[in-house]
Design a protein around this motif. Structure first.
Motif, mmCIF file in Angstrom:
data_model
loop_
_atom_site.group_PDB
_atom_site.id
_atom_site.type_symbol
_atom_site.label_atom_id
_atom_site.label_comp_id
_atom_site.label_asym_id
_atom_site.label_seq_id
_atom_site.Cartn_x
_atom_site.Cartn_y
_atom_site.Cartn_z
ATOM 1 N N LYS A 112 4.256 -10.897 3.051
ATOM 2 C CA LYS A 112 3.333 -9.929 2.425
ATOM 3 C C LYS A 112 3.008 -10.379 0.998
ATOM 4 O O LYS A 112 1.860 -10.392 0.570
ATOM 5 C CB LYS A 112 3.983 -8.528 2.358
ATOM 6 N N GLU A 140 2.152 -7.336 10.240
ATOM 7 C CA GLU A 140 3.607 -7.369 10.480
ATOM 8 C C GLU A 140 3.897 -7.699 11.941
ATOM 9 O O GLU A 140 4.318 -6.855 12.715
ATOM 10 C CB GLU A 140 4.229 -6.031 10.070
ATOM 11 N N ALA A 186 7.610 -5.917 -0.121
ATOM 12 C CA ALA A 186 8.779 -5.250 0.471
ATOM 13 C C ALA A 186 8.474 -4.856 1.905
ATOM 14 O O ALA A 186 7.311 -4.665 2.277
ATOM 15 C CB ALA A 186 9.144 -4.017 -0.352
ATOM 16 N N ASP A 187 9.523 -4.760 2.686
ATOM 17 C CA ASP A 187 9.350 -4.287 4.060
ATOM 18 C C ASP A 187 10.572 -3.475 4.471
ATOM 19 O O ASP A 187 11.705 -3.924 4.309
ATOM 20 C CB ASP A 187 9.175 -5.465 5.021
ATOM 21 N N ILE A 246 12.509 10.519 4.346
ATOM 22 C CA ILE A 246 13.727 11.208 3.875
ATOM 23 C C ILE A 246 13.457 12.014 2.612
ATOM 24 O O ILE A 246 14.144 12.995 2.324
ATOM 25 C CB ILE A 246 14.865 10.177 3.646
ATOM 26 N N LYS A 285 6.876 1.413 11.727
ATOM 27 C CA LYS A 285 6.136 2.672 11.660
ATOM 28 C C LYS A 285 5.628 3.016 13.051
ATOM 29 O O LYS A 285 5.156 2.123 13.775
ATOM 30 C CB LYS A 285 4.952 2.513 10.698
ATOM 31 N N ALA A 344 0.833 -1.204 0.000
ATOM 32 C CA ALA A 344 0.000 0.000 0.000
ATOM 33 C C ALA A 344 0.862 1.246 0.000
ATOM 34 O O ALA A 344 0.337 2.354 -0.028
ATOM 35 C CB ALA A 344 -0.883 -0.007 1.246
ATOM 36 N N SER A 345 2.166 1.064 0.039
ATOM 37 C CA SER A 345 3.046 2.236 0.154
ATOM 38 C C SER A 345 3.047 3.049 -1.143
ATOM 39 O O SER A 345 3.496 2.572 -2.187
ATOM 40 C CB SER A 345 4.479 1.774 0.471
ATOM 41 N N ASP A 395 3.321 7.142 8.808
ATOM 42 C CA ASP A 395 3.275 5.913 7.994
ATOM 43 C C ASP A 395 4.659 5.551 7.469
ATOM 44 O O ASP A 395 4.792 4.923 6.432
ATOM 45 C CB ASP A 395 2.276 6.073 6.830
ATOM 46 N N LYS A 396 5.687 5.947 8.232
ATOM 47 C CA LYS A 396 7.036 5.726 7.699
ATOM 48 C C LYS A 396 7.921 4.989 8.695
ATOM 49 O O LYS A 396 7.904 5.295 9.894
ATOM 50 C CB LYS A 396 7.684 7.066 7.342
ATOM 51 N N ARG A 401 4.949 5.353 -1.924
ATOM 52 C CA ARG A 401 6.328 5.568 -2.377
ATOM 53 C C ARG A 401 6.799 4.404 -3.251
ATOM 54 O O ARG A 401 7.403 4.588 -4.296
ATOM 55 C CB ARG A 401 7.272 5.709 -1.186
ATOM 56 N N ARG A 402 6.509 3.184 -2.815
ATOM 57 C CA ARG A 402 6.949 2.029 -3.627
ATOM 58 C C ARG A 402 6.281 2.082 -4.997
ATOM 59 O O ARG A 402 6.883 1.789 -6.024
ATOM 60 C CB ARG A 402 6.593 0.726 -2.915
ATOM 61 N N VAL A 429 15.985 3.785 1.343
ATOM 62 C CA VAL A 429 15.442 4.440 2.548
ATOM 63 C C VAL A 429 13.972 4.790 2.306
ATOM 64 O O VAL A 429 13.114 4.622 3.166
ATOM 65 C CB VAL A 429 16.251 5.718 2.891
ATOM 66 N N VAL A 430 13.694 5.255 1.103
ATOM 67 C CA VAL A 430 12.319 5.660 0.770
ATOM 68 C C VAL A 430 11.370 4.454 0.739
ATOM 69 O O VAL A 430 10.165 4.593 0.871
ATOM 70 C CB VAL A 430 12.301 6.411 -0.589
ATOM 71 N N GLY A 431 11.928 3.252 0.609
ATOM 72 C CA GLY A 431 11.057 2.076 0.689
ATOM 73 C C GLY A 431 11.274 1.023 -0.380
ATOM 74 O O GLY A 431 10.699 -0.053 -0.308
ATOM 75 N N TYR A 483 10.264 8.767 9.915
ATOM 76 C CA TYR A 483 10.630 9.922 9.091
ATOM 77 C C TYR A 483 10.559 9.579 7.607
ATOM 78 O O TYR A 483 10.655 8.417 7.219
ATOM 79 C CB TYR A 483 12.043 10.447 9.436
#
Ligand SMILES: O=c1[nH]cc([C@@H]2O[C@H](COP(=O)(O)OP(=O)(O)OP(=O)(O)O)[C@@H](O)[C@H]2O)c(=O)[nH]1
Length: 646
Positions: free
Chosen positions: A107, A86, A129-130, A220, A142, A62-63, A213-214, A65-66, A238-240, A218
């Motif tokens: 997942k 998780e 991914a995790d 980045i 998170k 659901a991220s 949600d990070k 960013r990914r 770092v972003v995911g 944080y």
């Protein structure tokens, strides 16, 4: 002479990745080289992405960013967020990265199993991914609330920490209705150092809402970047999502080192390539990594011709006009001219769309579906068009992968038969015609829309649009039916994924506001037999929904109720759905609609999901949903789901 070749940026044989590798590369987050490296990756990804182009790829995350990272390199995929909780016991893992890998794997497997069982349409590849942060031997995920975010960020203040992302690539295969999976996994570590954070800064950051949600509390890529002194390793990790390592894995999977002798050849505009001359034709299909057979085709007969296009992930034939990366003295692939492929793709995008629109309008795909293979002249005669113009159109469609061209003539590709012929079950014909007739003229006035901040219906169609639907889409029976067919075709295509993206089993009733023909509603009642779904739409729509209903319905039918969601009370429900609605209206109207929904929702925890394109409405929506205490907010392709009393 025909040769088969493969070119690649990553050489899987040259040792697998380690933390040391990534640290050595030291890509600083703020380094301007990042953009250039991105370009290189984009270029080199194409052959690998081409391999995935024909596959059903699912991102089990659901991220947002990914989703963005993978989208940005042109990977086509569906998003089905995982329901895996998780909660693995961290202490049972020897190292933090093993925990991240296992969570990523679970997942992805949960989604693969769910899609197999519920959907009966098994994906080819599921990616999970995790991301976790480790500091002082603690694993941070998170934050659960602001205090938790405070605890995390104060631990990170002034120190170096590690960010691990575990990734699982699950290849699926359905055999005798049983799901077979093959998992490839890996992890990436990036070191990040935080500056000393004052209490004031820390709380200001927490109150921004960004940490929630990070992993590690944080982001980045946004405000959180201001807290960072340095980054050693892959920034995107770092972003995911560790894109670079992911691509290397794909190369490993799809282009394993051959047993055959490899010769390096040089050729004018072509990079140094590795050839596999001993492979038979049969071996040349490497579409599945599980049964790898060969390599990418290099059609040398074309290397001196003047034409040629670069299209994203389209064909695995290397085309002459593409500027390929070349190997430098150190064996690193470089793109000397920094060829702006992405920009050219965007620049030419309108031509490709228009070729699709015109071929659809002239019913080329219908004709070829019925006739099989035809020469250009036969197509031209049937569609009443010039031979030279038709031939160019057919060639363009072939270059775009919509048609196949052989000596015998032109024929439909598989996807043209499924999605472009107007009579096929999953046809997008209606939506394509709507895009050409309605969206295309509107988008030609985008500049005015931006300058004025207004809708452009008057400029495009010469009519004031007080009420978009009454004035434009429902002006006549014919236009209305065409519009409904368009909405039905696109909603039907995405409905399955939307219906399974979330666990809606706790809801008893749902109301799809502006749900048109009930395409999504019908999918929802299939997936959730205990859910009563009502479609609420204008009377003139409801009067025409009957011929869009499924022939054999095994579940309680969807209820259709007519009314205007701006003026009338809508049916009571504990889940409200707005799918492809908000983008049509002015902010004033959206305010009106959202406040009505907010009032209709029962107090309690709420879930909001926005489709990606509606992210800019996020603030507006949260201001209405706020009293309901948002529990979950995620972004998805198709809809805005709005619920309470979960
Ligand atoms: O700097 C940043 N660090 C981390 C993130 C985001 O944090 C989350 C990590 O959480 P997780 O891996 O559990 O993924 P979820 O968001 O829960 O989605 P799944 O459905 O895949 O479980 C991730 O979204 C990172 O993108 C960040 O944005 N910046």
């Amino acid at each position: 002479m025909r040769m088969r070749a493969v070119w690649r940026l990553w050489s899987p044989g040259r040792g697998s990745r380690s933390v040391g590798d990534s640290a050595r590369r030291r890509i600083n987050a703020s380094c301007p080289r990042a953009a250039y490296l991105g370009l290189l990756a984009g270029m080199a990804l194409k052959p690998v992405l081409g391999k995935l182009g024909s596959k059903r790829v699912v991102l089990a995350s659901a991220s947002p960013r990914r989703q963005e990272i993978l989208c940005s390199v042109g990977l086509r995929f569906e998003v089905v967020p995982s329901w895996f909780k998780e909660t693995l016991e961290k202490s049972s893992f020897a190292t933090p990265y093993k925990y991240a890998i296992e969570t990523a794997k679970q997942k992805a497997l949960e989604v693969a199993n769910r899609m197999h069982v519920k959907h009966l349409r098994t994906p080819d590849i599921v990616i999970g991914a995790d991301t976790i942060v480790t500091v002082d031997e603690h694993i941070l995920e998170k934050p659960i609330d602001k205090q938790d975010a405070y605890r995390m960020l104060s631990r990170l203040s002034g120190k170096e920490h590690s960010v691990f992302t575990g990734v699982a690539i699950v290849h699926c295969n359905s055999k005798d209705n049983r799901l077979e999976t093959e998992v490839t996994d890996f992890y990436e570590e990036t070191k990040v150092k935080f500056a000393d954070l004052s209490e004031e800064l820390l709380w200001e950051y927490i109150h921004s809402g960004e940490p929630m949600d990070k992993a590690g509390g944080y982001g980045i890529q946004a405000l959180g970047g201001m807290l960072v002194e340095y980054v050693h390793g892959d920034f995107l990790n770092v972003v995911g999502f560790p894109l670079n390592h992911f691509c290397k894995k794909l190369v490993e999977l799809y282009y394993p080192p051959p047993k055959h002798t490899i010769h390096h050849i040089k050729h004018d505009s072509i990079p140094s390539v590795e050839t596999f001359e001993n492979l038979s034709d049969e071996e040349n299909d490497s579409s599945s990594p599980l049964q790898y057979k060969g390599a990418i085709k290099l059609d040398r007969s074309k290397t001196h011709s003047s034409g040629g296009v670069c299209s994203p992930g389209s064909s695995n034939i290397i085309k002459p006009n593409c500027m390929m990366p070349v190997e430098n003295q150190n064996g690193v692939m470089e793109n000397p001219d920094k060829f702006p492929s992405k920009i050219l793709e965007l620049l030419d995008g309108f031509r490709a769309s228009k070729a699709l629109f015109v071929a659809s309008k002239l019913k080329v795909f219908d004709l070829l579906k019925n006739k099989g293979v035809l020469q250009a002249v036969d197509v031209a005669n049937t569609i009443n068009s010039s031979v030279c113009g038709t031939e160019r159109l057919l060639d363009a469609c072939a270059a775009l992968g919509l048609l196949e061209k052989t000596l015998q003539g032109y024929s439909n590709s598989d996807s043209a038969n499924i999605y472009l012929a107007s009579d096929s079950e999953d046809s997008l014909h209606g939506y394509i015609i709507h895009s050409d007739d309605h969206l295309w003229p509107l988008f030609t006035h985008l500049e005015s829309a931006v300058k004025e901040g207004t809708m452009q219906n008057y400029r495009a169609f010469g009519k004031k649009s007080e009420n978009l639907f009454q004035d434009s889409y429902y002006q006549s029976m014919e236009v209305k039916q065409r519009f409904m067919a368009a909405m039905h075709s696109i909603a039907k295509l995405t409905a399955k994924d939307v219906a399974t993206a979330f666990d809606l089993s706790q809801f008893r009733s749902a109301c799809d506001l502006g749900g048109c023909t009930g395409a999504l509603a019908n999918e929802l009642v299939q997936k959730y037999p205990n859910l009563k779904v009502t479609v609420f739409d204008l009377p003139e729509v409801i009067a025409n929904v009957s011929h869009f209903q499924p022939v054999r319905q095994h579940t309680a039918p969807v209820t259709f109720t007519s009314g205007d969601f701006f003026k009338d009370n809508f049916p009571e429900a504990d889940l409200y759905i707005l799918s492809r609605i908000l983008h049509d209206w002015t902010d004033e109207k959206i305010h009106m609609l959202l406040s009505k929904i907010s009032a209709a929702c029962k107090p309690g925890p709420a879930h909001v999901c926005l489709r990606r394109g509606e992210r800019f409405k996020c603030d507006l929506i949260t201001s209405y949903i706020y009293p309901l205490d948002i529990e979950e907010m995620s972004f998805l392709k198709g809809l805005t789901l709005w619920s309470s009393a979960v």
